[in-house]
Design an enzyme around this catalytic site. Structure first.
Site, short mmCIF file in Angstrom:
data_model
loop_
_atom_site.label_atom_id
_atom_site.label_comp_id
_atom_site.label_asym_id
_atom_site.label_seq_id
_atom_site.Cartn_x
_atom_site.Cartn_y
_atom_site.Cartn_z
N GLY A 73 1.11 -0.73 0.12
CA GLY A 73 -0.02 0.04 0.01
C GLY A 73 1.02 1.96 0.15
O GLY A 73 2.08 1.64 -0.55
N SER A 128 8.76 5.43 -5.66
CA SER A 128 8.37 5.03 -6.47
C SER A 128 8.46 5.49 -7.79
O SER A 128 7.22 6.31 -7.66
CB SER A 128 7.20 4.01 -6.43
OG SER A 128 7.61 2.87 -5.39
N ASP A 296 7.71 -10.83 1.15
CA ASP A 296 6.22 -9.75 0.77
C ASP A 296 5.29 -10.36 -0.89
O ASP A 296 4.90 -9.81 -1.12
CB ASP A 296 7.44 -8.73 0.16
CG ASP A 296 6.94 -7.90 -0.39
OD1 ASP A 296 5.41 -7.68 0.11
OD2 ASP A 296 7.29 -7.37 -1.13
#
Length: 409
Positions: A73, A128, A296
């Site tokens: 998220g 990102s 992950d």
């Protein structure tokens, strides 16, 4: 890994907002994790659970520096006060240990207050961003479909204004793989001194555990991946193109994760990244509700280790199930990999990508194998030169002068 054999340390990636995000990236593998928590009223880790996590994570580590990693998220959705509490709890339980924080964000919600906080508390921020506007906006829109690049760049400028240290994380997919040099120069321009290039490999069929899908041969790798997944040779060519720019003038100035890891493996040091290490399993994920998963990329029911509400982090990472998960990376490699001259640099990469068959029909071939092999073959002489320089106590950056002569010949 034994508690008594060596100083005990591991990485726990915290997802205090779970899969909640204000973006709807086409290739995102984590948004679908909301299906695991259909009954969750909120993807917000409670303050009580946050305190339990921070206390346990600091207590169990037998090292002097504790590194927290905050992801989602999108963690900024929690609000700045939440992370002020994080810092306060870290100070409360530090017990003389040094605390470091890494914070991964899409950058769209950053403002002066956020960036002043990051600077004050020495947060390392990961941004990102997939490259310049025409590249970034291809697969990274808001949830309403509008583009995000301009807002990300606003966040980058604010980080620069407040002199916050930041890295960039760039997903490489089928569209941007052909813009390697443009992307590299853009990331340098915005101040990215440490670059991560993450290949997107997403299975076409959506099921609970994509690692259980049928295998295909190496002649048809597109059959099981989405249209935006990067092709193996495209990713290899991307890395080669970036490397050729980097080795001209940027060694020792710009750090690229794949290049650092490759050099480490060439000189026999730890790779520094799980996908190129011999084993894995020392980096678990703590979800917003306290659930702990093996990795992950393995947030699936069968890889759930337990929950910190009723079990300790120490106990969970020491479970035989988790030890086997880490050691299993060594097993299942086909003979093609075992005999490969670059096995030492790759170790089969991430097991989640091992869904091809070799030409001989053996399972376990990594989808990206041909691309990585092309890249390792290209950088081999440069890595050997840098290895020799390090052994002679000379800087590996000498490779830049050597590379000019090597290419002329």
């Amino acid at each position: 890994m034994s508690f008594y054999d060596k100083p005990f340390a591991f990485q726990a990636m915290a997802k205090p907002i779970g899969p909640a995000c204000n973006l709807n990236c086409t290739y995102c593998y984590y948004l679908e994790k909301q299906k695991l928590y259909k009954d969750s009223g909120s993807f917000r880790m409670s303050e009580e659970l946050l305190e339990k996590f921070i206390k346990q994570y600091i207590w169990v580590q037998q090292v002097n520096t504790i590194q927290f990693v905050w992801q989602g998220g999108e963690p900024t959705l929690l609000g700045l006060d939440y992370f002020k509490l994080v810092v306060a709890l870290q100070k409360k339980y530090a017990d003389g240990k040094k605390i470091e924080n890494a914070f991964q964000t899409n950058g769209t919600l950053l403002d002066d207050e956020w960036c002043a906080f990051f600077k004050k508390h020495n947060f390392l921020v990961g941004i990102s961003i997939d490259g310049p506007k025409h590249v970034h906006d291809t697969f990274r829109p808001y949830r309403n479909g509008t583009p995000t690049f301009d807002h990300v760049m606003r966040g980058v400028l604010l980080l620069q204004k407040h002199q916050v240290e930041f890295n960039t994380l760039t997903v490489i997919h089928r569209y941007n793989a052909k813009y390697a040099v443009e992307i590299y120069n853009f990331l340098k321009f915005i101040g990215g001194g440490f670059l991560q290039f993450i290949p997107i490999v997403e299975r076409r069929k959506k099921i609970e555990d994509p690692t259980t899908l049928d295998l295909v041969g190496p002649e048809d790798p597109d059959a099981l991946v989405t249209d935006w997944s990067v092709r193996p040779d495209e990713f290899g060519n991307f890395l080669i193109a970036v490397f050729n720019e980097w080795v001209k003038r940027d060694v020792g100035k710009v750090y690229v994760l794949q290049f650092d890891s490759a050099l480490a493996n060439w000189v026999g040091e730890p790779a520094g990244i799980c996908i190129f290490s011999k084993t894995c399993g020392e980096a678990v994920v703590v979800e917003h509700n306290g659930d702990v998963y093996s990795c992950d990329h393995y947030v699936y029911p069968e890889y759930k280790l337990g929950n910190i509400k009723d079990q300790t982090l120490f106990g969970l990472v020491q479970l035989e199930k988790q030890q086997k998960f880490g050691q299993n990376k060594l097993s299942g490699l086909p003979q093609q990999c075992i005999k490969c001259e670059y096995r030492f640099a790759c170790h089969g990469e991430c097991p989640k990508h091992r869904f091809l068959q070799t030409a001989d029909g053996e399972p376990g071939l990594n989808y990206l194998c041909s691309g990585y092999k092309k890249f390792f073959a290209h950088v081999d002489p440069y890595m050997q030169f840098m290895e020799d320089e390090l052994k002679a106590n000379r800087p590996p950056s000498n490779v830049m002068n050597w590379a000019r002569k090597y290419r002329q010949n």
